[in-house]
Motif scaffolding. Structure first.
Motif, PDB file in Angstrom:
ATOM      1  N   PRO A 100       0.799  -1.228   0.000  1.00  0.00           N
ATOM      2  CA  PRO A 100       0.000   0.000   0.000  1.00  0.00           C
ATOM      3  C   PRO A 100       0.831   1.278   0.000  1.00  0.00           C
ATOM      4  O   PRO A 100       0.436   2.276  -0.598  1.00  0.00           O
ATOM      5  N   ALA A 101       1.990   1.270   0.658  1.00  0.00           N
ATOM      6  CA  ALA A 101       2.811   2.484   0.728  1.00  0.00           C
ATOM      7  C   ALA A 101       3.330   2.875  -0.653  1.00  0.00           C
ATOM      8  O   ALA A 101       3.235   4.043  -1.071  1.00  0.00           O
ATOM      9  N   LEU A 102       3.892   1.908  -1.382  1.00  0.00           N
ATOM     10  CA  LEU A 102       4.404   2.187  -2.731  1.00  0.00           C
ATOM     11  C   LEU A 102       3.270   2.619  -3.659  1.00  0.00           C
ATOM     12  O   LEU A 102       3.421   3.562  -4.450  1.00  0.00           O
ATOM     13  N   TYR A 103       2.140   1.947  -3.555  1.00  0.00           N
ATOM     14  CA  TYR A 103       0.987   2.295  -4.398  1.00  0.00           C
ATOM     15  C   TYR A 103       0.553   3.739  -4.121  1.00  0.00           C
ATOM     16  O   TYR A 103       0.288   4.509  -5.056  1.00  0.00           O
ATOM     17  N   LEU A 104       0.507   4.108  -2.862  1.00  0.00           N
ATOM     18  CA  LEU A 104       0.106   5.463  -2.483  1.00  0.00           C
ATOM     19  C   LEU A 104       1.095   6.490  -3.025  1.00  0.00           C
ATOM     20  O   LEU A 104       0.693   7.524  -3.578  1.00  0.00           O
ATOM     21  N   HIS A 105       2.376   6.200  -2.914  1.00  0.00           N
ATOM     22  CA  HIS A 105       3.399   7.122  -3.397  1.00  0.00           C
ATOM     23  C   HIS A 105       3.341   7.263  -4.919  1.00  0.00           C
ATOM     24  O   HIS A 105       3.566   8.356  -5.456  1.00  0.00           O
ATOM     25  N   LEU A 106       3.042   6.176  -5.615  1.00  0.00           N
ATOM     26  CA  LEU A 106       2.895   6.247  -7.073  1.00  0.00           C
ATOM     27  C   LEU A 106       1.685   7.100  -7.458  1.00  0.00           C
ATOM     28  O   LEU A 106       1.716   7.821  -8.463  1.00  0.00           O
TER      29      LEU A 106
END
Length: 657
Positions: A159-165
């Protein structure tokens, strides 16, 4: 068609009625190029207001240009505030549940929907030129973000990487939007035709509705694909997982939302009922779950929402491979779609209130609010139609209604987010389905079929591509078909024969006006497009066929043989060197056949190039006329009054160029 009866003028009469065709004075190349660029990128001449102004006044006007609030703010009245207050509170009641719903659609935390309804509206209120646009997240852009980013990163597993993308994609979307406005490239958005947008929006809405079956049926596992085959397979392969409690709640809330929208549509003065319905369903659904403890019996709820205003996110951007390319691509595609929707909505409501909005200003405003928003935990925003329609119907006067909405959202973020803990996800699905049904504009598709079959093909190409492949594929198909149509218009322009309307000197298409008369011995052709390299070969062959067909027809009827071929060039706005070569070849063809080529009404740009290429000397100045009527009179005068060996002044054509 019959033959017209003509009265041929005497020499003096003809001299008086003929008009010369002027060649524009020569213009330096760089000046001409500068004028062309100015007309392409600055048709509204934004610098005219800075002429003859003092430096301080120019500075203030420059600030007003980029911050329109400085223009209307000093004239703001208490009456405006009352109207904007009512409309702002009304759209806030719609923005809060929609924001949460669309964030879930993008596979993002629900709180981001509220964050995105706080910062961006404040930026737009200062920079936007539309009085009616209500800023917020939109379903189609949310779906695009969810599908495109979801192909690379699983929102559940990482979820963190997805949010940052998502933040990074929003940043690049805003960068593209603002750049298009600053570079005056807004005309690029015009390549998304009305038919393309109707089909694309309808297809995206269909896909979104089908994906909400996950929430309606209470399914835990669902496909990441957006095509209808994958969605239906995912739904019906889990029949044993369907939860009737969730389905019943979803059906009840959806019925309530559709009923309220139907009532408001029938009675426009009760528009607020439809606007308040989503928030009402959220409140009722939350109370129902809280009182019955339905969350323990298969009804999924939102859960805890973090209190507080937007946290900064400018340190979360992803600029490293392999995800950087995905973020840029997602930002570019979603940015264009959001921009097209926002500008189209703004222009629509501006037309109702009889004022103009600057498309390039809007691009800068929308781009800036997305750039700033991406730095403060917001994802892509624009001006959604449903929210803007509510804002318009609520009687907003200025963009201050966005400020009121943002303040209401801020109050919610600070104090009310715990109240959404028991909001069932099925309510959010019902809200999304209700909103999406309004985007399936079947009446517009029927209208396209009746008016223009090719536009209908473009519309259905976009719809089928989105529904059966993906959102990106549908968009590519629609744009490709639109560009193909544009190329066909350029490469295969219309050419048709003109005839004389009885008892007049007017010449029109014989297909459109069957009562027109033939002109004996004269073939009149009209070319209905600029002549470029892409169509010059086709036009040469088509003109030759027109001449062959006319000669065959005259031979079969025993009428006067063909003597003259007149080109009506009123619709030829420009011509290039390939087009001039085509005219030279047609001149050779007519000379070999013993025919005379005559030009009628060439425009300034065409005359300038014909003069520079020496084609005017080739054809002869005396064979270029201002109108088709004058050209026909000259040819008839020559046919009926001049002898082949005549050498007197009276035997010459009377067109003094």
């Amino acid at each position: 068609m019959g033959n017209a009866d003509y009265v041929y003028p005497s020499t003096n009469e003809y001299r008086q009625c003929a008009h010369p065709v002027a060649v524009p004075p020569p213009q330096p190349f760089f000046k001409s190029f500068k004028n062309s660029l100015k007309e392409t990128f600055f048709p509204d001449d934004p610098l005219r207001q800075f002429k003859n102004k003092t430096p301080s006044r120019k500075f203030f006007l420059g600030l007003q240009y980029f911050l329109p609030i400085l223009e209307w703010g000093p004239r703001y009245t208490f009456q405006f505030l009352k109207s904007d207050l009512i409309s702002g509170i009304t759209i806030a009641s719609l923005a809060i549940p929609q924001g949460i719903s669309y964030a879930k659609l993008a596979n993002l935390p629900p709180i981001l929907g509220l964050y995105s309804s706080f910062i961006p509206p404040l930026i737009y209120a200062m920079m936007g030129s539309s009085r009616d646009l209500a800023v917020g997240t939109v379903a189609v852009a949310s779906l695009l973000i969810g599908s495109m980013l979801g192909d690379e990163v699983n929102a559940t597993e990482n979820p963190a990487l997805y949010l940052h993308l998502a933040f990074t994609a929003t940043f690049f979307a805003g960068l593209l939007q603002a750049s298009l406005g600053l570079l005056r490239l807004g005309f690029i958005v015009d390549f998304l035709s009305h038919a393309t947008i109707v089909g694309f929006m309808g297809g995206a809405a269909t896909v979104v509705i089908l994906q909400q079956l996950k929430g309606i049926l209470g399914l835990q596992h669902f496909t990441q694909s957006t095509d209808i085959i994958s969605v239906l397979r995912s739904v019906f392969s889990q029949i044993h997982e369907w939860r009737w409690e969730s389905g019943v709640l979803g059906a009840i809330f959806l019925f309530f939302l559709l009923l309220s929208r139907y009532f408001s549509k029938k009675r426009p003065k009760f528009f607020w009922i439809s606007a308040m319905a989503p928030l009402t369903t959220v409140i009722l659904g939350s109370l129902l779950v809280y009182l019955t403890h339905a969350e323990k019996h298969g009804v999924d709820v939102i859960g805890n929402l973090k209190k507080g205003l937007n946290p900064p996110s400018f340190g979360d951007f992803v600029f490293t491979s392999p995800y950087f390319t995905t973020a840029v691509k997602t930002g570019m595609i979603t940015g264009i779609i959001a921009l097209a929707e926002g500008i189209a909505v703004g222009r629509s409501f501006a037309m109702f209130k009889n004022y103009n909005i600057d498309g390039n200003k809007e691009m800068v405003a929308i781009g800036t609010m997305n750039i700033v928003g991406s730095c403060f935990s917001c994802y892509l925003t624009t001006g959604p139609f449903s929210r803007s329609a509510v804002n318009f119907n609520a009687g907003c006067k200025t963009a201050m209604s966005n400020v009121v909405m943002a303040i209401a959202v801020m109050f919610t973020l600070l104090f009310l987010t715990p109240l959404f803990h028991y909001t069932p996800l099925v309510v959010l699905s019902a809200i999304i389905i209700s909103a999406m049904l309004g985007l399936i504009d079947y009446e517009a598709a029927i209208h396209l079929w009746k008016v223009d079959k090719f536009d209908f093909v473009v519309c259905m190409g976009a719809y089928i591509g989105v529904v059966f492949a993906s959102v990106e594929v549908g968009l590519v198909i629609a744009v490709a078909i639109s560009v193909l149509r544009l190329l066909l218009f350029v490469a295969r322009p219309k050419t048709f024969i003109l005839g004389n309307l009885p008892n007049s000197t007017i010449y029109r298409s014989v297909e459109q006006y069957p009562t027109t008369n033939d002109v004996p011995g004269i073939l009149i052709l009209q070319i209905d497009a600029p002549i470029y390299f892409a169509n010059s070969s086709y036009l040469r062959e088509r003109i030759s066929r027109w001449i062959d067909e006319e000669e065959d027809k005259l031979k079969s009827t025993g009428e006067t043989s063909l003597q003259y071929v007149i080109f009506n060039m009123s619709a030829v706005g420009n011509i290039d060197t390939s087009g001039i070569s085509m005219l030279e070849e047609v001149k050779k063809i007519t000379d070999r056949r013993g025919l005379k080529l005559v030009l009628a009404n060439p425009g300034a740009e065409v005359m300038k190039k014909l003069n520079k290429s020496k084609f005017i000397e080739t054809i002869g100045k005396e064979w270029i006329y201002l109108t088709v009527g004058e050209a026909v009179e000259a040819c008839n005068y020559k046919l009926h009054t001049c002898k082949p060996d005549a050498t007197t002044e009276d035997s010459q054509p009377w067109n003094n160029v």
